[in-house]
Write a protein that holds these residues in place. Structure first.
Motif, PDB file in Angstrom:
ATOM      1  N   UNK A 156      15.497 -13.420  -1.829  1.00  0.00           N
ATOM      2  CA  UNK A 156      14.295 -13.400  -0.891  1.00  0.00           C
ATOM      3  C   UNK A 156      14.182 -11.809  -0.393  1.00  0.00           C
ATOM      4  N   UNK A 157      15.306 -11.120  -0.057  1.00  0.00           N
ATOM      5  CA  UNK A 157      15.366  -9.744   0.279  1.00  0.00           C
ATOM      6  C   UNK A 157      14.825  -8.933  -0.850  1.00  0.00           C
ATOM      7  N   UNK A 158      15.302  -9.102  -1.713  1.00  0.00           N
ATOM      8  CA  UNK A 158      14.872  -8.316  -2.958  1.00  0.00           C
ATOM      9  C   UNK A 158      13.338  -8.578  -3.367  1.00  0.00           C
ATOM     10  N   UNK A 159      12.777  -9.814  -3.090  1.00  0.00           N
ATOM     11  CA  UNK A 159      11.361  -9.722  -3.183  1.00  0.00           C
ATOM     12  C   UNK A 159      10.658  -9.165  -2.319  1.00  0.00           C
ATOM     13  N   UNK A 160      11.205  -9.322  -0.954  1.00  0.00           N
ATOM     14  CA  UNK A 160      10.630  -8.495   0.001  1.00  0.00           C
ATOM     15  C   UNK A 160      10.635  -7.078  -0.025  1.00  0.00           C
ATOM     16  N   UNK A 161      11.738  -6.431  -0.516  1.00  0.00           N
ATOM     17  CA  UNK A 161      11.570  -5.219  -0.886  1.00  0.00           C
ATOM     18  C   UNK A 161      10.612  -4.617  -1.820  1.00  0.00           C
ATOM     19  N   UNK A 162      10.685  -5.305  -2.871  1.00  0.00           N
ATOM     20  CA  UNK A 162       9.748  -5.237  -3.868  1.00  0.00           C
ATOM     21  C   UNK A 162       8.356  -5.292  -3.502  1.00  0.00           C
ATOM     22  N   UNK A 163       8.005  -6.164  -2.534  1.00  0.00           N
ATOM     23  CA  UNK A 163       6.816  -6.307  -1.870  1.00  0.00           C
ATOM     24  C   UNK A 163       6.355  -4.925  -1.145  1.00  0.00           C
ATOM     25  N   UNK A 164       7.400  -4.585  -0.577  1.00  0.00           N
ATOM     26  CA  UNK A 164       7.204  -3.445   0.495  1.00  0.00           C
ATOM     27  C   UNK A 164       6.937  -2.149  -0.415  1.00  0.00           C
ATOM     28  N   UNK A 165       7.948  -2.381  -1.530  1.00  0.00           N
ATOM     29  CA  UNK A 165       7.774  -0.897  -2.368  1.00  0.00           C
ATOM     30  C   UNK A 165       6.315  -1.031  -2.861  1.00  0.00           C
ATOM     31  N   UNK A 166       5.661  -2.235  -3.355  1.00  0.00           N
ATOM     32  CA  UNK A 166       4.413  -2.420  -3.644  1.00  0.00           C
ATOM     33  C   UNK A 166       3.468  -1.871  -2.966  1.00  0.00           C
ATOM     34  N   UNK A 167       3.547  -2.139  -1.651  1.00  0.00           N
ATOM     35  CA  UNK A 167       2.620  -2.004  -0.652  1.00  0.00           C
ATOM     36  C   UNK A 167       2.486  -0.423  -0.337  1.00  0.00           C
ATOM     37  N   UNK A 168       3.726   0.229  -0.475  1.00  0.00           N
ATOM     38  CA  UNK A 168       3.884   1.380  -0.311  1.00  0.00           C
ATOM     39  C   UNK A 168       3.291   2.325  -1.300  1.00  0.00           C
ATOM     40  N   UNK A 170       0.836   1.250  -3.177  1.00  0.00           N
ATOM     41  CA  UNK A 170      -0.716   0.868  -3.004  1.00  0.00           C
ATOM     42  C   UNK A 170      -1.096   1.995  -2.158  1.00  0.00           C
ATOM     43  N   UNK A 171      -0.215   2.041  -0.745  1.00  0.00           N
ATOM     44  CA  UNK A 171      -0.930   2.873   0.240  1.00  0.00           C
ATOM     45  C   UNK A 171      -0.935   4.287  -0.453  1.00  0.00           C
ATOM     46  N   UNK A 172       0.066   4.984  -0.918  1.00  0.00           N
ATOM     47  CA  UNK A 172       0.056   6.148  -1.627  1.00  0.00           C
ATOM     48  C   UNK A 172      -1.216   6.353  -2.642  1.00  0.00           C
ATOM     49  N   UNK A 173      -1.158   5.335  -3.296  1.00  0.00           N
ATOM     50  CA  UNK A 173      -2.548   5.508  -4.304  1.00  0.00           C
ATOM     51  C   UNK A 173      -3.664   5.605  -3.531  1.00  0.00           C
ATOM     52  N   UNK A 174      -3.881   4.601  -2.593  1.00  0.00           N
ATOM     53  CA  UNK A 174      -5.143   4.682  -1.740  1.00  0.00           C
ATOM     54  C   UNK A 174      -5.352   6.160  -0.877  1.00  0.00           C
ATOM     55  N   UNK A 175      -4.100   6.406  -0.527  1.00  0.00           N
ATOM     56  CA  UNK A 175      -4.167   7.770   0.158  1.00  0.00           C
ATOM     57  C   UNK A 175      -4.693   9.035  -0.765  1.00  0.00           C
ATOM     58  N   UNK A 176      -4.079   8.824  -2.030  1.00  0.00           N
ATOM     59  CA  UNK A 176      -4.216   9.723  -2.948  1.00  0.00           C
ATOM     60  C   UNK A 176      -5.681   9.819  -3.404  1.00  0.00           C
ATOM     61  N   UNK A 177      -6.130   8.618  -3.679  1.00  0.00           N
ATOM     62  CA  UNK A 177      -7.635   8.602  -4.008  1.00  0.00           C
ATOM     63  C   UNK A 177      -8.636   8.718  -2.818  1.00  0.00           C
ATOM     64  N   UNK A 178      -8.091   8.527  -1.522  1.00  0.00           N
ATOM     65  CA  UNK A 178      -8.859   9.242  -0.370  1.00  0.00           C
ATOM     66  C   UNK A 178      -8.997  10.732  -0.460  1.00  0.00           C
ATOM     67  N   UNK A 179      -7.848  11.179  -0.742  1.00  0.00           N
ATOM     68  CA  UNK A 179      -7.728  12.788  -0.550  1.00  0.00           C
ATOM     69  C   UNK A 179      -8.489  13.217  -1.648  1.00  0.00           C
ATOM     70  N   UNK A 180      -8.467  12.671  -2.783  1.00  0.00           N
ATOM     71  CA  UNK A 180      -9.347  12.998  -4.111  1.00  0.00           C
ATOM     72  C   UNK A 180     -10.852  13.029  -3.958  1.00  0.00           C
TER      73      UNK A 180
END
Length: 289
Positions: A156-168, A170-180
């Motif tokens: 469960x912790x591994x899944x949560x870490x993976x989900x957190x990494x995925x969210x991170x 996605x946030x980085x991609x969204x920020x990059x897209x926003x900056x672009x």
């Protein structure tokens, strides 16, 4: 002669008439004897069949009989003996005799044998060992269950870490897209010269087509266009100009005179377009005669 014959014939008739009743009686007795013998044979066979069947069932060969109490077993044996006595003798006396015979035989064949397998300490130790083994198995099951829970929690912790990494991500991609989306986009689409074979001192015409995209709300973008001539021996800057443009696609053309001192041979015209933060370069090939 006729008298003598008649007399003999009459005498023989009398003898035959006297023998007929006797023969009938003898035949009737013989038939009764055969009938009685046949009935006895049938009874004997029936008794043997019943005794075999009852012996199979009453000697504990079936689960039902084997699970009955001793008193119930004895009652079944007595009943079987009474039935056999009735079939054999044909009356109530036979039933009584058959039941008594079965009781006597049953009592005579009962034999008990006792043997002590363990003493009190040994039996107590065996049960104690069984309880200890059961307790050990219980502890092992509990440990296995705990390990299973730990593995599940780790998963469960591994899944949560993976989900957190995925969210991170996605946030980085969204920020990059926003900056672009906020920065200027520059695309060079075509670069060419009017002729690829030129002479020194002649006029050369060069074109470059590019598209400029800017974030919403941006009206003007400052663009710098730079052109250089490159040969295997030297690099010479032809021209640099600054111009302000809005969003759109532009065709920028230039006419210049090929310098007299340019070495003959292979030559490349490099055209660079920049907004101050990023630059795009295109090239056109010429041959100097």
């Amino acid at each position: 002669m006729n008298l003598t014959y008649w007399w003999k014939w009459r005498s023989s008739k009398k003898k035959l008439a006297g023998r007929a009743p006797f023969r009938a009686i003898v035949c009737s007795e013989q038939q009764d004897a055969f009938r009685t013998f046949g009935i006895q044979i049938k009874n004997i066979l029936l008794i043997l069949f019943i005794l075999s069947f009852l012996g199979f069932h009453l000697n504990g060969c079936t689960t039902k009989y084997g699970t009955r109490e001793p008193d119930q077993k004895q009652a079944l044996r007595t009943l079987a003996g009474g039935v056999a006595g009735v079939l054999f003798a044909g009356n109530i006396g036979g039933a009584i005799v058959g039941a008594l015979v079965v009781d006597v035989v049953s009592v005579a064949t009962i034999k008990y044998e006792d043997k002590q397998l363990e003493n009190g300490d040994q039996a107590a130790k065996r049960y104690k060992d069984q309880d200890k083994k059961a307790e050990d198995r219980k502890d092992q099951d509990k440990k296995a269950e705990d390990r299973k829970d730990q593995d599940k929690k780790a998963e469960d912790r591994k899944d949560q870490d993976k989900k957190a990494e995925d969210r991170k991500d996605q946030e980085q991609k969204a920020e990059k897209k926003k900056w672009e989306e906020k920065r200027v986009s520059l695309f060079i689409e075509e670069s060419s010269v009017a002729t690829h074979t030129v002479r020194t001192g002649s006029t050369v015409k060069a074109n470059i087509q590019y598209t400029l995209l800017a974030p919403e709300g941006t009206e003007n973008v400052k663009i710098t266009e730079t052109r250089k001539l490159w040969t295997a021996y030297s690099t010479r800057e032809l021209d640099t100009r600054d111009i302000t443009r809005t969003q759109g696609t532009y065709l920028s053309s230039i006419q210049f005179t090929m310098p007299e001192d340019m070495p003959k041979g292979y030559c490349i015209l490099y055209t660079t377009v920049s907004d101050g933060k990023r630059a795009k370069t295109a090239r056109s090939v010429m041959n100097i005669l």
